[in-house]
Design a protein around this motif. Structure first.
Motif, PDB file in Angstrom:
ATOM      1  N   GLU A  99       0.829  -1.192   0.000  1.00 42.31           N
ATOM      2  CA  GLU A  99       0.000   0.000   0.000  1.00 42.31           C
ATOM      3  C   GLU A  99       0.873   1.255   0.000  1.00 42.31           C
ATOM      4  OE1 GLU A  99      -4.169   0.532   2.225  1.00 42.31           O
ATOM      5  OE2 GLU A  99      -2.458   0.601   3.568  1.00 42.31           O
ATOM      6  N   THR A 100       0.441   2.284  -0.746  1.00 45.02           N
ATOM      7  CA  THR A 100       1.172   3.547  -0.785  1.00 45.02           C
ATOM      8  C   THR A 100       0.729   4.442   0.370  1.00 45.02           C
ATOM      9  OG1 THR A 100      -0.489   4.625  -2.167  1.00 45.02           O
ATOM     10  CG2 THR A 100       1.300   3.430  -3.308  1.00 45.02           C
ATOM     11  N   ILE A 101       1.457   5.539   0.541  1.00 39.57           N
ATOM     12  CA  ILE A 101       1.089   6.503   1.578  1.00 39.57           C
ATOM     13  C   ILE A 101      -0.308   7.050   1.317  1.00 39.57           C
ATOM     14  CG2 ILE A 101       1.641   8.780   2.530  1.00 39.57           C
ATOM     15  CD1 ILE A 101       4.607   8.128   1.997  1.00 39.57           C
ATOM     16  N   LEU A 102      -0.614   7.369   0.064  1.00 40.87           N
ATOM     17  CA  LEU A 102      -1.922   7.927  -0.274  1.00 40.87           C
ATOM     18  C   LEU A 102      -3.033   6.919   0.004  1.00 40.87           C
ATOM     19  CD1 LEU A 102      -3.676  10.163  -1.454  1.00 40.87           C
ATOM     20  CD2 LEU A 102      -3.198   9.256  -3.734  1.00 40.87           C
ATOM     21  N   GLN A 103      -2.825   5.672  -0.366  1.00 38.62           N
ATOM     22  CA  GLN A 103      -3.841   4.652  -0.108  1.00 38.62           C
ATOM     23  C   GLN A 103      -4.072   4.476   1.390  1.00 38.62           C
ATOM     24  OE1 GLN A 103      -1.874   1.590  -2.461  1.00 38.62           O
ATOM     25  NE2 GLN A 103      -3.660   1.477  -3.817  1.00 38.62           N
ATOM     26  N   THR A 104      -2.997   4.493   2.154  1.00 42.56           N
ATOM     27  CA  THR A 104      -3.134   4.379   3.608  1.00 42.56           C
ATOM     28  C   THR A 104      -3.906   5.562   4.165  1.00 42.56           C
ATOM     29  OG1 THR A 104      -0.997   3.246   3.690  1.00 42.56           O
ATOM     30  CG2 THR A 104      -1.872   4.078   5.760  1.00 42.56           C
ATOM     31  N   ALA A 105      -3.583   6.758   3.686  1.00 42.96           N
ATOM     32  CA  ALA A 105      -4.276   7.959   4.148  1.00 42.96           C
ATOM     33  C   ALA A 105      -5.765   7.881   3.836  1.00 42.96           C
ATOM     34  CB  ALA A 105      -3.654   9.195   3.499  1.00 42.96           C
ATOM     35  N   LYS A 106      -6.105   7.446   2.603  1.00 41.81           N
ATOM     36  CA  LYS A 106      -7.524   7.351   2.226  1.00 41.81           C
ATOM     37  C   LYS A 106      -8.251   6.348   3.112  1.00 41.81           C
ATOM     38  CE  LYS A 106      -8.415   7.207  -2.301  1.00 41.81           C
ATOM     39  NZ  LYS A 106      -9.167   8.421  -2.709  1.00 41.81           N
ATOM     40  N   ARG A 107      -7.597   5.234   3.406  1.00 47.81           N
ATOM     41  CA  ARG A 107      -8.224   4.211   4.233  1.00 47.81           C
ATOM     42  C   ARG A 107      -8.441   4.707   5.662  1.00 47.81           C
ATOM     43  NH1 ARG A 107      -5.998   0.243   6.936  1.00 47.81           N
ATOM     44  NH2 ARG A 107      -3.970   0.480   5.916  1.00 47.81           N
ATOM     45  N   HIS A 108      -7.607   5.661   6.113  1.00 46.20           N
ATOM     46  CA  HIS A 108      -7.753   6.228   7.462  1.00 46.20           C
ATOM     47  C   HIS A 108      -8.501   7.564   7.438  1.00 46.20           C
ATOM     48  CE1 HIS A 108      -4.539   3.294   8.326  1.00 46.20           C
ATOM     49  NE2 HIS A 108      -4.951   3.363   9.577  1.00 46.20           N
ATOM     50  N   ASN A 109      -9.180   7.827   6.287  1.00 45.41           N
ATOM     51  CA  ASN A 109     -10.002   9.035   6.141  1.00 45.41           C
ATOM     52  C   ASN A 109      -9.215  10.317   6.320  1.00 45.41           C
ATOM     53  OD1 ASN A 109     -12.457   7.545   5.726  1.00 45.41           O
ATOM     54  ND2 ASN A 109     -12.493   7.134   7.938  1.00 45.41           N
ATOM     55  N   LYS A 110      -7.971  10.289   5.852  1.00 42.16           N
ATOM     56  CA  LYS A 110      -7.140  11.493   5.855  1.00 42.16           C
ATOM     57  C   LYS A 110      -6.982  11.976   4.421  1.00 42.16           C
ATOM     58  CE  LYS A 110      -4.430  10.289   9.966  1.00 42.16           C
ATOM     59  NZ  LYS A 110      -4.778  11.486  10.759  1.00 42.16           N
ATOM     60  N   GLU A 111      -7.324  13.232   4.160  1.00 38.47           N
ATOM     61  CA  GLU A 111      -7.322  13.745   2.797  1.00 38.47           C
ATOM     62  C   GLU A 111      -5.966  14.289   2.372  1.00 38.47           C
ATOM     63  OE1 GLU A 111     -10.522  16.581   2.365  1.00 38.47           O
ATOM     64  OE2 GLU A 111     -11.787  15.012   1.506  1.00 38.47           O
ATOM     65  N   ILE A 112      -5.510  13.818   1.233  1.00 41.39           N
ATOM     66  CA  ILE A 112      -4.342  14.377   0.556  1.00 41.39           C
ATOM     67  C   ILE A 112      -4.790  14.675  -0.870  1.00 41.39           C
ATOM     68  CG2 ILE A 112      -1.979  13.982  -0.234  1.00 41.39           C
ATOM     69  CD1 ILE A 112      -1.638  11.937   1.984  1.00 41.39           C
ATOM     70  N   PRO A 113      -4.612  15.904  -1.351  1.00 37.47           N
ATOM     71  CA  PRO A 113      -5.072  16.204  -2.714  1.00 37.47           C
ATOM     72  C   PRO A 113      -4.387  15.307  -3.740  1.00 37.47           C
ATOM     73  CG  PRO A 113      -3.681  17.965  -1.844  1.00 37.47           C
ATOM     74  CD  PRO A 113      -3.968  17.061  -0.699  1.00 37.47           C
ATOM     75  N   HIS A 114      -5.109  14.936  -4.764  1.00 38.35           N
ATOM     76  CA  HIS A 114      -4.544  14.105  -5.828  1.00 38.35           C
ATOM     77  C   HIS A 114      -5.411  14.228  -7.064  1.00 38.35           C
ATOM     78  CE1 HIS A 114      -7.434  11.588  -3.606  1.00 38.35           C
ATOM     79  NE2 HIS A 114      -7.712  11.030  -4.780  1.00 38.35           N
ATOM     80  N   LEU A 115      -4.794  14.183  -8.230  1.00 43.08           N
ATOM     81  CA  LEU A 115      -5.527  14.290  -9.487  1.00 43.08           C
ATOM     82  C   LEU A 115      -5.105  13.226 -10.503  1.00 43.08           C
ATOM     83  CD1 LEU A 115      -5.648  18.168  -9.680  1.00 43.08           C
ATOM     84  CD2 LEU A 115      -7.627  16.646  -9.602  1.00 43.08           C
ATOM     85  N   CYS A 116      -3.816  12.977 -10.627  1.00 44.68           N
ATOM     86  CA  CYS A 116      -3.425  11.946 -11.596  1.00 44.68           C
ATOM     87  C   CYS A 116      -3.675  10.548 -11.043  1.00 44.68           C
ATOM     88  CB  CYS A 116      -1.964  12.106 -12.016  1.00 44.68           C
ATOM     89  SG  CYS A 116      -0.754  11.691 -10.738  1.00 44.68           S
ATOM     90  N   TYR A 117      -3.843  10.427  -9.727  1.00 44.26           N
ATOM     91  CA  TYR A 117      -4.125   9.124  -9.125  1.00 44.26           C
ATOM     92  C   TYR A 117      -5.605   8.819  -9.226  1.00 44.26           C
ATOM     93  CZ  TYR A 117      -4.962   5.471  -5.712  1.00 44.26           C
ATOM     94  OH  TYR A 117      -5.363   4.312  -5.115  1.00 44.26           O
ATOM     95  N   LYS A 118      -5.925   7.581  -9.599  1.00 48.82           N
ATOM     96  CA  LYS A 118      -7.298   7.092  -9.624  1.00 48.82           C
ATOM     97  C   LYS A 118      -7.261   5.632  -9.236  1.00 48.82           C
ATOM     98  CE  LYS A 118     -11.762   7.254 -10.862  1.00 48.82           C
ATOM     99  NZ  LYS A 118     -12.761   8.112 -10.186  1.00 48.82           N
ATOM    100  N   GLU A 119      -8.050   5.270  -8.222  1.00 49.45           N
ATOM    101  CA  GLU A 119      -8.066   3.883  -7.797  1.00 49.45           C
ATOM    102  C   GLU A 119      -8.424   2.972  -8.974  1.00 49.45           C
ATOM    103  OE1 GLU A 119     -10.246   1.040  -4.488  1.00 49.45           O
ATOM    104  OE2 GLU A 119     -10.421   3.215  -4.351  1.00 49.45           O
ATOM    105  N   GLY A 120      -7.650   1.911  -9.128  1.00 44.18           N
ATOM    106  CA  GLY A 120      -7.841   0.995 -10.245  1.00 44.18           C
ATOM    107  C   GLY A 120      -6.843   1.203 -11.363  1.00 44.18           C
ATOM    108  N   LEU A 121      -6.275   2.419 -11.449  1.00 41.95           N
ATOM    109  CA  LEU A 121      -5.242   2.705 -12.444  1.00 41.95           C
ATOM    110  C   LEU A 121      -3.867   2.624 -11.804  1.00 41.95           C
ATOM    111  CD1 LEU A 121      -6.719   5.839 -14.265  1.00 41.95           C
ATOM    112  CD2 LEU A 121      -6.877   3.444 -14.973  1.00 41.95           C
ATOM    113  N   ARG A 122      -2.871   2.331 -12.624  1.00 45.22           N
ATOM    114  CA  ARG A 122      -1.492   2.349 -12.138  1.00 45.22           C
ATOM    115  C   ARG A 122      -1.145   3.780 -11.715  1.00 45.22           C
ATOM    116  NH1 ARG A 122       2.627   4.281 -14.676  1.00 45.22           N
ATOM    117  NH2 ARG A 122       1.556   4.212 -16.688  1.00 45.22           N
ATOM    118  N   ALA A 123      -0.534   3.911 -10.543  1.00 42.83           N
ATOM    119  CA  ALA A 123      -0.107   5.230 -10.077  1.00 42.83           C
ATOM    120  C   ALA A 123       1.001   5.763 -10.971  1.00 42.83           C
ATOM    121  CB  ALA A 123       0.365   5.150  -8.629  1.00 42.83           C
TER     122      ALA A 123
END
Length: 924
Positions: free
Chosen positions: A28-52
């Motif tokens: 798991e990446t830092i962003l994925q961990t943050a999302k799972r813990h309901n912590k927001e980090i802005p992101h636009l090129c990332y989309k779940e299901g696509l390669r980061a």
């Protein structure tokens, strides 16, 4: 996001995020961990299901001890790492990135193409002000495509669309061209989208964060009234879909995260919903005017008022039932027949077969499975004791070898095909066996373009090698099969050297395929109607089953047999007994035990003899045995072979009741037409090709006075004396559970909550069984049976007068007889005209240029259409979809039947071709 660690049993990595200790999975990446813990980090090129990809840098975080900021979408945490996503330095950088991206949006404001775009959301959350930077060049809009609007002035070059197209759908249409300030997203070689090779799956639209790619007609700017989670009404893949509705109209769709599709859709699921809003929808009951005789000609909708008159529902229902009762009482119960629908729900199909069996009094009931996979089901029941697929499509990712035979999945099962293509990236070998070199060949390690009609010889040749080289699984054969000795003796006559001249594939290639399939750890076979729609379709399927049995390639993940179902509910309609020789759950009608079971459940005496199949019904009409029919949601005047023969039969019927949503070619022969509900206008369950029973939910209301199909069926049934009191689909489903052990453990509430359950599911709370035949088969002996199949020719072979082979099928943009897709303005705009696929060398011999009119003639009739060059079509063959009434392919196909399954030979008839001709006028 990662799954629950209890289910994955992964080691956890502990680190701190903004001063709080959190735990991450190992992958798991830092962003994925943050999302799972309901912590927001802005992101636009990332989309779940696509390669980061890490290219937008909106998600940068500060890591203690590191000089530069790191993109959290790509960075994996390590134990003890200290990460700051909301430090002053991280926030300043995140805001700068968002400001730079916003500077390239038109007028540097909010997206003018999509309400509350992802970029706009993050700009608001981080309180980014007006950009201080000059905007780059603003490309002109590309509105050339009927389904997709391209507004690259809103593109932030996040490359989500590129990754979705290239890596998820694997269509490789979208690219990234040029460098620096001139960099841009392009389609093929900077073509307008409509001129590109785009298949309009809409994956790029779904992932675009700004509205640079959107559904056409500015629907992204509409505020919807509601969203409805449902499924797709087209092929057997059964994609889960979210419908966005405003003012009782569907505006646009999105794929949902189901096992069947993982957010993905195809052009029909994404853009083919708008047929329901077509002004040609039937909205009033219609009765044929007195004195207006039936002819064999198709009815022009412009003549509708001169042929039919509007009626009230009571009058129309009384007239419909009265005509059926009169024939039943005067000419006998077997003088009536019914054709149900594979497009409707399980509950509708169940009630329709029950209506025919209890209201008409015979088993003369069938549906389109007779025209698609009847031979597959017959062979599976005969050899394995069950007509169900053994493994889900997604198991291709677990297979080492996948044989695709007689199927064009990129056209017929596009989303399923994406999983097949994805599997090749991780080492799965695809072996394509087909007379045509279809698009999936690009991903295949081996392509066997064999001569049409020689399937049995080729497959017997492969099995000969397996036995000759000792590659069979003797332990499996001994424990789980019977009649193997008969098969051994039979295969002695099919050496590769003997078979090669017949099928056109050299002996060494046959040996190589046999070794690959037999020796791989996991091998899987997928097949389509190229296998089933022959007079030897059952034999073709028997061969595939025997291959799996002799190698033990069944009953495990990544193995097995999967006949890909064509229509959205052809599996379910078959399961619930919409077949003349079986009750629900494939229980033979001629078995007294089964008869007694259903007589008790339905409280009526039942006919102990099997009924007539679809094609047999047509012959029975012409032989003065059938006088009345009820056709619900089927279109045999387009789908059955030898259409002149079929239309003659329908014109002869004394009483024809048609229940449908459009004035189909069949409805033109009706005595009474009952306007029904489209898929999006009803709630019910639907069973996909994987044996998943899925909940379809009503999104909009039927138009005008059109009614729900269940209501119509119950009203007709009660006028026939059935006495039904169902309050809705849930009541019908509860009765189905009593009738069908395979779904007895499913509950309506659980389906409502989980959307999708896989049968067999016999006890409440069971998980369901995606993989079956794990420890034997549901036959009397508990063993799979080998059934030898001898090579025979098609019913009608090419000769000097008719030297070419004509093959029918489907095309991507249209579906079945076109009654839905050709009423979709979007799909019809993409592919509006009838076309015939011809090898370029054959076109040259005929003196025809691509786009010219070509006329094709068989012993039964002739049609004219536009010629399209296709190097994948074998020389000497022609291919055509059967959805065009102005060039109806089934006018010329052969009604010869497979003796076991009674399926017609759609995939082979002899024709001749010539330049020129006149295309008939489109009927609707």
């Amino acid at each position: 996001m990662a799954a629950n660690p209890d289910t994955l049993n992964q080691p956890m990595i502990n680190f701190t995020l903004d001063g709080e200790e959190v735990s991450a999975f190992a992958d798991e990446t830092i962003l994925q961990t943050a999302k799972r813990h309901n912590k927001e980090i802005p992101h636009l090129c990332y989309k779940e299901g696509l390669r980061a990809d890490g290219n937008c840098r909106a998600c940068v975080v500060e890591i203690e001890g590191e000089r530069t900021l790191a993109p959290s979408c790509c960075r994996m945490p390590t134990a003890g790492m200290k990460v700051q996503a909301s430090s002053e330095r991280a926030i300043r950088s995140q805001k700068m990135v968002l400001e730079l991206l916003k500077s390239d949006i038109p007028d540097q404001g909010e997206s003018p193409y999509k309400i509350d775009s992802e970029l706009d959301q993050w700009v608001k959350k981080l309180q980014v002000g007006a950009p201080r930077f000059t905007s780059r060049a603003q490309p002109a809009a590309d509105l050339s495509h009927p389904a997709i609007a391209v507004n690259m002035d809103a593109c932030i070059q996040c490359t989500r669309c590129l990754r979705a197209c290239r890596e998820e759908q694997m269509n490789d249409v979208i690219g990234f061209a040029n460098r620096g300030a001139h960099a841009e997203i392009v389609f093929d070689i900077a073509d307008p989208m409509a001129a590109s090779s785009c298949v309009a799956c809409g994956e790029c639209v779904q992932v675009c964060p700004t509205g640079a790619l959107m559904p056409a007609n500015n629907v992204g700017l509409e505020v919807v009234d509601k969203t409805v989670n449902s499924t797709c009404p087209y092929c057997g893949v059964g994609c889960l879909i979210k419908y966005h509705v405003k003012d009782d109209q569907i505006l646009y769709t999105e794929g949902r995260d189901g096992d069947t599709n993982k957010f993905r859709l195809c052009v029909k699921g994404r853009y083919g919903f708008n047929y329901i809003h077509n002004p040609l929808r039937l909205t009033k009951p219609l009765i044929r005017r007195e004195g207006v005789a039936k002819t064999t000609e198709l009815l022009d909708p412009n003549d509708l008022d001169t042929i039919f008159r509007e009626a009230s529902w009571d009058e129309a229902l009384d007239f419909a039932a009265g005509g059926l009762i009169k024939i039943r009482d005067e000419k006998g119960k077997k003088a009536l027949a019914g054709l149900g629908s594979a497009k409707g729900s399980n509950e509708e199909a169940y009630l329709f077969q029950k209506l025919v069996r209890t209201g008409f009094g015979s088993n003369n009931v069938d549906h389109c499975t007779r025209l698609c996979h009847a031979s597959s089901v017959v062979a599976l029941l005969e050899c394995l004791g069950s007509g169900a697929v053994s493994n889900p499509v997604e198991d291709v990712k677990l297979a080492d070898v996948v044989i695709i035979i007689g199927s064009n999945p990129t056209v017929n099962h596009p989303v399923g095909a994406t999983f097949m293509k994805n599997a090749t990236k991780t080492g799965t070998k695809i072996i394509l066996i087909d007379p045509n070199r279809t698009a999936i060949a690009k991903y295949a390690s081996h392509v066997l373009q064999f001569r049409p009609d020689t399937d049995v010889a080729l497959l017997n040749g492969i099995m000969h090698v397996i036995l000759d080289e000792g590659l069979q699984n003797d332990a499996y054969i001994k424990k789980y099969t019977e009649d193997f000795e008969y098969m051994k003796q039979h295969l002695k006559d099919y050496s590769p050297e003997k078979v090669a001249p017949i099928c056109g594939i050299d002996a060494e290639t046959l040996r190589e395929i046999a070794r690959l399939y037999a020796t791989s750890k996991n091998s899987m076979i997928l097949w389509g109607m190229g296998i089933s729609q022959h007079i030897h379709g059952t034999d073709n399927s028997r061969c595939l089953i025997a291959m799996a049995l002799m190698t033990g390639q069944i009953g495990r993940p990544g193995t097995g047999l999967h006949p890909l179902r064509g229509q959205n509910n052809v599996q379910g309609a078959s399961d619930v007994g919409l077949i003349p020789m079986v009750y629900p759950d494939y229980e033979p009608v001629e078995d007294p035990v089964n008869q007694a079971k259903y007589e008790k459940l339905w409280n009526v005496k039942l006919d102990p003899k099997r009924g007539l199949t679809t094609v047999e019904m047509i012959h029975a009409i012409l032989d003065n045995e059938i006088y009345g029919m009820f056709v619900e949601g089927e279109n045999p005047a387009m789908s059955d072979p030898n259409q002149n023969h079929v239309r003659e039969a329908f014109s002869k019927l004394e009483h024809l009741v048609v229940q449908d949503i459009f004035l189909t070619e069949t409805a033109g022969f009706a005595d009474v037409i009952l306007p029904a509900s489209a898929f999006y206008e009803k709630t019910g369950t639907f069973s996909n090709t994987d044996r998943r029973v899925q909940m379809g939910r009503q999104a909009v209301n039927p138009p005008g006075d059109a009614k729900q199909d269940l209501w119509i069926l119950q009203e007709v049934a009660n006028r026939l004396g059935c006495g039904w009191t169902y309050q809705g689909p849930e009541d019908v489903f509860e009765e189905m559970r009593l009738a069908m052990g395979s779904i007895a453990g499913m509950t309506w509430d659980r389906l409502e909550n989980e959307d999708s359950l896989t049968y067999p599911l016999e006890n409440v709370g069971d998980p369901g069984e995606p993989i079956i035949f794990t420890d034997g088969f549901p036959t009397e002996s508990g063993k799979g049976r080998f059934v030898p199949a001898s090579y025979i020719h098609a019913d009608e072979m090419p000769d000097d007068e008719y030297p070419l082979i004509f093959i029918t099928g489907r095309q991507l943009e249209h579906w079945h007889t076109g009654s839905m897709t050709r009423h979709s303005p979007t799909l019809d705009a993409i592919e509006p005209d009838p076309v015939v696929m011809v090898h370029p060398e054959d076109l040259h011999k005929l003196g025809i240029q691509p786009g010219d009119i070509i006329t094709i003639q068989s012993r039964r009739g002739k049609i004219s259409a536009y010629a399209r060059a296709d190097i994948g079509i074998q020389k000497g063959s022609l291919f055509m979809a059967f959805c065009y009434n102005e060039a109806s392919a089934n006018l010329i196909t052969n009604e010869a039947l497979d003796p076991s399954a009674k399926i017609p030979e759609f995939k082979f008839c002899a024709v001749k071709a010539s330049a020129g001709g006149e295309i008939s006028v489109r009927i609707n």
